[in-house]
Structure formats: C-alpha cells, structure tokens
Design a protein around this motif. Sequence first.
Motif, PDB file in Angstrom:
ATOM      1  N   ALA A   1      15.779  12.211   7.555  1.00 44.63           N
ATOM      2  CA  ALA A   1      16.516  11.148   7.927  1.00 44.63           C
ATOM      3  C   ALA A   1      16.422  11.517   9.305  1.00 44.63           C
ATOM      4  CB  ALA A   1      17.093  10.237   7.426  1.00 44.63           C
ATOM      5  N   ALA A   2      16.928  12.437   9.811  1.00 45.38           N
ATOM      6  CA  ALA A   2      17.866  12.738  11.162  1.00 45.38           C
ATOM      7  C   ALA A   2      16.114  13.086  11.502  1.00 45.38           C
ATOM      8  CB  ALA A   2      18.783  13.704  11.304  1.00 45.38           C
ATOM      9  N   LYS A   3      15.507  13.955  11.622  1.00 46.66           N
ATOM     10  CA  LYS A   3      14.541  14.388  12.291  1.00 46.66           C
ATOM     11  C   LYS A   3      13.511  12.927  12.693  1.00 46.66           C
ATOM     12  CE  LYS A   3      13.759  19.601  11.127  1.00 46.66           C
ATOM     13  NZ  LYS A   3      12.899  20.118   9.937  1.00 46.66           N
ATOM     14  N   LEU A   4      13.367  11.989  11.997  1.00 46.44           N
ATOM     15  CA  LEU A   4      12.772  10.932  12.057  1.00 46.44           C
ATOM     16  C   LEU A   4      13.204  10.161  12.962  1.00 46.44           C
ATOM     17  CD1 LEU A   4       9.945   9.500  10.674  1.00 46.44           C
ATOM     18  CD2 LEU A   4      11.292   8.121   9.252  1.00 46.44           C
ATOM     19  N   GLY A   5      14.324  10.035  13.011  1.00 45.85           N
ATOM     20  CA  GLY A   5      15.449   9.077  14.402  1.00 45.85           C
ATOM     21  C   GLY A   5      15.172   9.722  15.462  1.00 45.85           C
ATOM     22  N   GLU A   6      15.132  11.272  15.415  1.00 48.12           N
ATOM     23  CA  GLU A   6      14.702  11.785  17.218  1.00 48.12           C
ATOM     24  C   GLU A   6      13.278  11.205  16.967  1.00 48.12           C
ATOM     25  OE1 GLU A   6      14.991  16.070  16.359  1.00 48.12           O
ATOM     26  OE2 GLU A   6      16.564  15.797  15.836  1.00 48.12           O
ATOM     27  N   MET A   7      12.458  10.602  16.370  1.00 48.79           N
ATOM     28  CA  MET A   7      10.983  10.251  16.791  1.00 48.79           C
ATOM     29  C   MET A   7      11.124   9.290  17.521  1.00 48.79           C
ATOM     30  SD  MET A   7       8.022  11.122  13.987  1.00 48.79           S
ATOM     31  CE  MET A   7       8.395  13.166  12.745  1.00 48.79           C
ATOM     32  N   ALA A   8      11.989   8.676  17.120  1.00 50.25           N
ATOM     33  CA  ALA A   8      12.879   7.369  17.284  1.00 50.25           C
ATOM     34  C   ALA A   8      13.544   6.901  18.747  1.00 50.25           C
ATOM     35  CB  ALA A   8      12.501   6.118  17.034  1.00 50.25           C
ATOM     36  N   GLY A   9      14.360   8.119  19.051  1.00 51.72           N
ATOM     37  CA  GLY A   9      15.114   7.738  20.123  1.00 51.72           C
ATOM     38  C   GLY A   9      16.862   7.229  18.846  1.00 51.72           C
ATOM     39  N   VAL A  10      16.515   7.901  17.820  1.00 51.95           N
ATOM     40  CA  VAL A  10      17.214   6.990  16.812  1.00 51.95           C
ATOM     41  C   VAL A  10      18.256   8.116  16.473  1.00 51.95           C
ATOM     42  CG1 VAL A  10      18.041   5.758  15.313  1.00 51.95           C
ATOM     43  CG2 VAL A  10      16.345   4.635  16.423  1.00 51.95           C
ATOM     44  N   LYS A  11      19.787   8.184  16.537  1.00 50.59           N
ATOM     45  CA  LYS A  11      21.111   9.016  15.911  1.00 50.59           C
ATOM     46  C   LYS A  11      20.893   8.350  14.674  1.00 50.59           C
ATOM     47  CE  LYS A  11      23.889   7.748  19.589  1.00 50.59           C
ATOM     48  NZ  LYS A  11      24.726   7.664  20.021  1.00 50.59           N
ATOM     49  N   VAL A  12      21.019   9.581  13.616  1.00 47.80           N
ATOM     50  CA  VAL A  12      20.912   9.012  12.053  1.00 47.80           C
ATOM     51  C   VAL A  12      22.269  10.089  11.637  1.00 47.80           C
ATOM     52  CG1 VAL A  12      19.815   9.266  10.116  1.00 47.80           C
ATOM     53  CG2 VAL A  12      18.505   8.323  11.509  1.00 47.80           C
TER      54      VAL A  12
ATOM     55  N   THR B   1       0.871  -1.629  -0.312  1.00 48.73           N
ATOM     56  CA  THR B   1       0.210  -0.044  -0.395  1.00 48.73           C
ATOM     57  C   THR B   1       1.041   1.175   0.098  1.00 48.73           C
ATOM     58  OG1 THR B   1      -1.731  -0.822   1.300  1.00 48.73           O
ATOM     59  CG2 THR B   1      -1.848   1.120   0.734  1.00 48.73           C
ATOM     60  N   VAL B   2       0.633   2.116  -1.017  1.00 48.76           N
ATOM     61  CA  VAL B   2       1.726   3.942  -1.555  1.00 48.76           C
ATOM     62  C   VAL B   2       0.702   4.591  -0.670  1.00 48.76           C
ATOM     63  CG1 VAL B   2       2.624   4.950  -2.452  1.00 48.76           C
ATOM     64  CG2 VAL B   2       2.940   2.441  -2.597  1.00 48.76           C
ATOM     65  N   ILE B   3       1.003   5.313   0.192  1.00 46.38           N
ATOM     66  CA  ILE B   3       0.015   6.561   0.963  1.00 46.38           C
ATOM     67  C   ILE B   3       1.055   7.769   1.283  1.00 46.38           C
ATOM     68  CG2 ILE B   3      -1.679   7.138   2.512  1.00 46.38           C
ATOM     69  CD1 ILE B   3      -1.583   4.722   3.675  1.00 46.38           C
ATOM     70  N   GLU B   4       0.172   8.888   0.188  1.00 50.41           N
ATOM     71  CA  GLU B   4       0.890  10.082  -0.085  1.00 50.41           C
ATOM     72  C   GLU B   4       0.284  10.698   0.985  1.00 50.41           C
ATOM     73  OE1 GLU B   4       2.756  10.441  -4.075  1.00 50.41           O
ATOM     74  OE2 GLU B   4       0.802   9.499  -4.315  1.00 50.41           O
ATOM     75  N   ASN B   5       0.177  12.149   1.095  1.00 54.59           N
ATOM     76  CA  ASN B   5      -0.118  12.878   1.625  1.00 54.59           C
ATOM     77  C   ASN B   5      -0.206  12.670   3.570  1.00 54.59           C
ATOM     78  OD1 ASN B   5      -0.024  15.541  -0.608  1.00 54.59           O
ATOM     79  ND2 ASN B   5      -2.119  14.912  -0.796  1.00 54.59           N
ATOM     80  N   CYS B   6       0.652  11.766   3.513  1.00 52.27           N
ATOM     81  CA  CYS B   6       0.703  11.760   4.855  1.00 52.27           C
ATOM     82  C   CYS B   6       2.019  11.787   5.558  1.00 52.27           C
ATOM     83  CB  CYS B   6      -0.144   9.500   4.376  1.00 52.27           C
ATOM     84  SG  CYS B   6      -0.399   9.420   6.177  1.00 52.27           S
ATOM     85  N   PRO B   7       2.257  12.935   6.410  1.00 52.99           N
ATOM     86  CA  PRO B   7       2.716  13.114   6.599  1.00 52.99           C
ATOM     87  C   PRO B   7       3.469  12.445   8.054  1.00 52.99           C
ATOM     88  CG  PRO B   7       2.635  15.161   6.866  1.00 52.99           C
ATOM     89  CD  PRO B   7       1.495  14.210   6.332  1.00 52.99           C
ATOM     90  N   VAL B   8       4.363  12.193   8.846  1.00 54.50           N
ATOM     91  CA  VAL B   8       4.552  10.771   9.775  1.00 54.50           C
ATOM     92  C   VAL B   8       5.367  12.215  11.553  1.00 54.50           C
ATOM     93  CG1 VAL B   8       6.205   9.780  10.827  1.00 54.50           C
ATOM     94  CG2 VAL B   8       5.408   8.919   8.897  1.00 54.50           C
TER      95      VAL B   8
END
Length: 930
Positions: free
Chosen positions: A274-285, A229-236
């Motif tokens: 990717a770094a901002k997304l990593g911060e959401m999970a406590g992951v360093k990118v 399933t590919v979903i656009e217009n959907c920010p995490v």
Amino acid sequence: MAFLGTAVRKVASCRPALSPLCRSATTSRRYSSSSEPTTEKSVPYENVLKVEEGGSGPTKPLPKSAEAVVIGGGSLGCQTVYHLAKMGMTNVVLLERDRLTAGTTWHTAGLLWQLRPSDVEVELLAHTRQVISHDLEQETGLETGWIQNGGLFIASNKQRLDEYKRLMSLGKVYGIESHVLSPAETKDLYPLMNVDDLYGTLYVPKDGTMDPAGTCTTLSRAATARGATVIENCPVTGIQVSTDDMGVKRVKAVETFHGTIQTPVVVNCAGVWAAKLGEMAGVKVPLVAMHHAYVVTERIEGIQNMPNVRDHDASVYLRLQGDALSVGGYEQNPVFWDKVSDKFAFSLFDLDWDVFMQHIEGAINRVPALEQTGIKSTVCGPESFTADHKPLMGEAPEVRGFFLGCGFNSAGMMLGGGCGRELAHWIIHGRPEKDMYGYDIRRFHHSLTDNNKWIRERSHESYAKNYSVVFPFDEPLASRNMRTDPFHKVLTEQGCVFQERHGWERPGWFNQDGAAPVLDYDWYGAYDISKNQNYKYNELLGKEYTFDYPPHHHVIKNECLTCRHGVSVFNMSYFGKFYLTGPDAKKAADWLFSADVNKIPGSTVYTCMLNKRGGSEADLTVSRLEAGAANLPLAPEANGDAYYLAIGGGVAEHNWNHIKTVLQDEGLNCQLTDYSEDMGMISIQGPKSREVLQEILDTDLSNEAFPFSTHKVCNAAGHKVRAMRLSFVGELGWELHIPKDSCLPVYQAVMAAGAKHSIINAGYRAIDSLSIEKGYRHWHADLRPDDTPLEAGLAFTCKMKSTIPFLGRASLEKQKAEGLRRRIVCFTIDEKVPMFGLEAIFRNGVPVGHLRRSDYGFFIDKQIGYGYIRNPDGGVVNADFIKSGKFTLERMGVVYEAKPHLKSPFDPSNNRVKGIYPDNYHNVYKANAQ
C-alpha cells in the motif's frame, strides 16, 4: 518431520551463552530483512485461488472509466468491492496484480473473535461474521468455508481474567454469548489442555474460523453478479492526479500496462504494497511490512472440534485445522521486510526459528501433546503493521478521492466485512456510518506519517504488545518527545508524567518523587539493544497496569481538589490553534459551526462541527476577532471577518481536514492557517484564579469587565497574550494563549503570583476527572461522529432557533421532530469501584447501552460514568423513560446499582464558572482540607 518438542530443544541448545539469539545460517541476526521469497510452501487450506500460469494479460478487458477502482484483491479489496456493489455502485472495478488473495490473504490464519475492548470493533466483527456465515451463502448458494468451533481466551492471572470479564460485560450489550470458566470446566471443554497454571478462561461459543480462498471467491462472485468487474493479472503502474481551480488535488485515473481507467475514486487495498501505491499519487501510507508466521502440526488425536485458543500471556494462538493445529503469535523481535518485492505472490519466507521458538514453548505448555507432534508445514509470510495496531482507512488528506483500506495488522480477514462496508459507505456518502475515527488516517498528525523512525518504532511496539493486557491508562514508550512545547523541560523537572497525544507530550499527572523523563526507545531489549535501566517513567507506567485505582490515585485527587478549592495551572499547549480568514470566512463559519459564532468581536463560543447526518465531527471554541493588521501569532491580518479556533490537540489533524474538506466541497474562498506550534497555552483554574491573574494581567478581570466566554489581547508580565475566560473543569478561570518565546516568562510570573495561594501544576488525568464531574463532553469519548448534539445533551450548541443554515441542520430538525431514540445519561454509584468505560448499562434488568467514559469525581466523592442508552422497544428515550427505570451497571460480571442524572450532579446551575461561590466557601474549603 521433526517433533515440536525436538525443534524447541534444538534451537535452545545452539544458543551461545552470551546471546539470546541464534540461527542456522552464518549471517548474524538483524531486525531488518531484505529477504527474498523462498520457494513456495504449502498452507493449511484445501484450496487457494492460484491457477496454473497461462496468459500474462488481464483476465478481462479494462473499461474506459469507472465510478471507483479498488486496487488489491485480498480480503479488504474483495469486501470493499462487494459492499460498493451492494450499495448500488455497479460501475466499480477491482484490479489485482496477480490472482485474488496472492499477497497476504492466502496464508492468513483466518480467525474471528467476536469480543474486543472497543464497542465499534465488536460491531465491525459482528458484520464480518454475518457476511461470512450467512449473507454470502444466501446470495450465491456457495459456502465460504466458515467454521463455528468457538473461541477460548486463556487467563493465567487475575488481571488477565479481569480483562476478559470486561469483554464479557460489553458483549452482553450486543447479545454475544460468553462464559467465564474455571480451570476444571476448561479441562472438561478441552481435555488436551494443561490447566495447572490457569486462573480461568473466557469461552465464546460462536467464534470461528474463515477460509480466505472460499471467502474471497464468494465475495468476488457476489460483487460480479451485482455489476462489479474483477480483473486479475493487471498490475497498476500509476495514479493520475489533477489539480482543480481551487488548487485541490483529485484522483483522475488509474494506469496499467494494459490501459488507463478514468475514475474519481481509487481505493488502496494493497496491504503490504500500500505504501508503494500511495507514492504513485503523492499519498503517505504509514505502515511497515514484517514477517509473520505460524506452523501447522501433524494430526493430533482428540483435537477435533476443539475451540480456537488465545493464550495471550504466552503470546500464542492455537487455531483448529481439522485434526491438527496452527500455532502462531506475536514476538518482541519480529523481522522487518524492508525491500518489499513487487514479484512476491503466493510466496513465503523461511521461518526463523530463533524468533518463532517462544510460541512453540507456550503452545507445548498449553497443549502438552504437541511435544510429540510433528510439523507438517511452516508458514511465514509478510503482513502490514501500523503505529497503533489499527488499520488505515478513509480519504487521504493529500488527494481527494484517494481512499485507504490497508494496514490491517494481520486482522484483515476478521475486520474485512465490517471495514469493507464502512469504507463503501465512506466512498459513496462522504463518511462512514459508524465512528471510524480510530481507523481514520487523519488520526495521525501529518508530521508523523512520513517519519520513518516513528512509523518503525511505534509499529514494532504495537506488534510486540499486541497480546498485552489492554489497560485504561497505558502509554507508548516508542518514538516519544516527537512534539514538545516550551514548558516541557520545566515541567519535566517538576515531576510531570507525560502522556502522548498526536505526537505531543502533554502533562498526565505530577509525580511527587522527582523527575521521570521519557527516554529513547529501547525496543524492549530486542535485536541485542540494551534495555533502559532504572527507567522511572516506565516504572510509574507499570504501576498503572491495574483495573483498580492506581497507587497515585491520591495525587490526582490532590490536583483535582486544589483546583476546586484553590487554583491549579494546566498546560494545554498541545491544542490545535487555527485562524479562519478570507472573503467567505463568515459564510464558512455559519455553515461549519453548529452554534452562532458571529457575536461581537471579543466573544468566544463553544460549538460543534457536524456532518450531513448531524453527527459531531468536533467540539471546539471559536473566538470572533477584531479586524485589523497582523500581530502574529496572536492575530492574523483581517480586513473582514476572522476567527480563532482552539481545538483539542489529539484531534487537531482530523478537525483541520474536516474544515478543509467542507471549504472545498462548498467552494468557499477562505484561508485556514495553523499556528499550533507557534503558541503555548496555559489554563489557570479555580476560585483563586482571579486573584492570581489580576497580579500579572494589565486588564480588569471582574465579571463586569471580563465576562465568561470572552477574550482580550492584553499584557501578562510585560508579554502580549490572548486571555480567554473559559473553563473545561467547571471553575472560574482563564486560558492564556501565549507566543512561543513568551511562554516561560509568563508561566513563571503566574507561578510566582500564585505561590501565596498554594498554586500547583495539574495534568490531564485531573482534567478528565474534573470535566466528567462537571458533565463536560470529551470528543471521541462522550461525543463521536455517530452522536448528534441533541443525543449528547448539547442542544445549546445548535442555532436551531435561528434561520441560519448549517451543515447537519436538516438531520437535527428531523431527529428533534421524531424524538430521540438514544441519549447520553450520567450515572453515579455509591461503591468505591473503579470503572473506565465499556461497562454494561441495564434498565430493569435489560441491557440498554454501555458506559463511554467513567472516572472518579473527587469533589462529590463518587464514581461517575456517562453512556448512551436506548429504549429496547425502539421508542423514544425521554426524561420519563430515564426516571422510571431502575438502572444497574455491570463491571467484570458484577452488578452495581446506579443512579441516573438528567443534569450534572456537580454545580448544575453553572455558578462556579461565573465566579459565583458561596460566601462561606473558603471556610468550607479549610474544613474539608482538614
């Protein structure tokens, strides 16, 4: 539109005399930019995936759960979801915050070059090409936009052409057609090219260009057809992480404005974001964003059907765009994008002509017609870059189930197919099929991945040097001295030329002309920063920039032969030093290690750690410890079984995470503790090592009292140390593992006792030579995660004769029963010709493999290489197959006769490590010395 030549002259004319930089705006130049995107500009593609704005919600309803959620709809996201679906994971979702390709993919140049100085990358690129040029069209009936117009690599000097010839030889192993052309032949192929300053070129006919919109559209449709399933217009908006009963953090769900998807796997393919997304999970990118640009010319008569061009020496590429060219490259002063905007989609920056002008100059020199050609559009967009110009992939150390597929250094289209497949295999099977250590996030020590200075400086240097010749012994200048051991100062004073590994400074070799310290990074003079003057380390490094033997070859020879005939000291403090303890320690050791490490306390065993497929994740030594009270850092508290693990420092983070992952997966109650920073380690090796150490150690060092592969805690010049009788160079010797505060006194005592034996310091360049001469394996050179111990000649490290289960055993048993289809072989050649690895191996004129590693063996006085060979008929590779063949090695297009060896040509009986030397050994030594 302005002509390119006019643009160059304009920028040049506005420069003030004292500054190399100027710009039309009134603000001063900065190496950091918080630039907001400008109004949208055109890019050189007929289609992009942006559509007219309609509803603001997601294009499809969000499912409640998924087996995996891929975040980011660029090249890597689309390739990953496609390969996941193709491998059978149908309940997989791709979330894109805007439209597919909206981030950086939409404006990529889309070049694909098949040849790289890495066998793994050649294979990754081959898969991308296969997917784009064939598979997708077969599956969907849609064209991806692939254009096979060939690639041309420009060499302005001998060294550059030698580099290309190395690629050509490696390409023969993989069936990649390429041709070295003279300047005249190049002119015939590309009539518009100026060849007056050319040394030669490498032409690869089946290179080409990819279209980002066509590729991602087709990937999306192929994945959807398989159930994705590919979903656009959907920010995490968030990543939910839970902690299990063992205290392990795991991915739980992905949050959006439009709902939450429960999932155990998140794949971060968010590129610059990717770094901002990593911060959401406590992951360093660890990546940075930079402006990366090209310009598109007006029509050029006669350019149609010409190959794409890389002129590395001019730091420029010329990409065919119909009847025009895209011109871009890598500069030494790229603009950083510090304030990454979440609103940036299908947007570009204004082009900074001060930064970009050097590429235009190089392009006009190469294709003079460009001087009178107009500029149709400028394309300056964000790209993500990493500390070593390699992607970030694999499961994050901080959170299980959080995978990285980002940081592709503007090569996401080119590497996307191969990396998407490996990432999918990683997610489904727990590891990739190929050796992906060079891209694995675990290649970086955890102390570096959130160090902004290190990330920024290294990423800049890697960007600036992207088009530099790839020499075998290059070292970075950026962010050095991040991790130093207690010997660092004294060894610097003694002329140590350091190498950097995993943040550590380790000895490379010892310069005879005084100290050559590593200085603070000068950014190569960019951003108005003054370059380091009289920089001795950099000057010595520059002398390494050769495909011949370096000027200090004789210095490394002396370090090697002193070890072989006398005694040398190696500082190996950068090694990882771990303790494995706890109620399940023995059970863990049995499962983790391929060898039986449960010998009597005081024993030390060389072993591998394997994956499920029997591939070698590590080689290391494991020492069984006595139970007892803590005597840290030399011994942990242990009521039961306890083990001391000594691991190559460059791969310590990878080993640490491999062990932790296995312990978690098996539910074993163990503690793994890291004392790498708390102890130093020196290795005293050579026939005179016993005489030296007997003076300072308070224990009997005879063969009977202290046999090979044993260890003891003893006193060295009044300081407690753990002494291990081991060797990585094939000589009598001991390692001393020393508490940090005792390192210098013990070292000074060793050097004082060794003075009458002419003891010297030696570095890792000597270790490389000595170890290959002996036939000892280097992990990630001779031994990789896709090599089994049986293939690597390390069957003796596997407890196959026991009934003890261990990770990977079933795969080894199957392989042993079926016979080896590939195996490592040692080769020597009689000519004094330097080889470094990647040279093609031929058997009876047919390519059967390539060298993984090569070095000069000074004792046997021959060039030595190790490489894995296959039977071209697909049959078993046994001793008869090796003995019956005539082998040659191809180096830069020149073929040399090679002699294969089933055993190391140096001391195959292992007498020297046992302390057994000929009675007349010292007389022979004196004669050789004369």
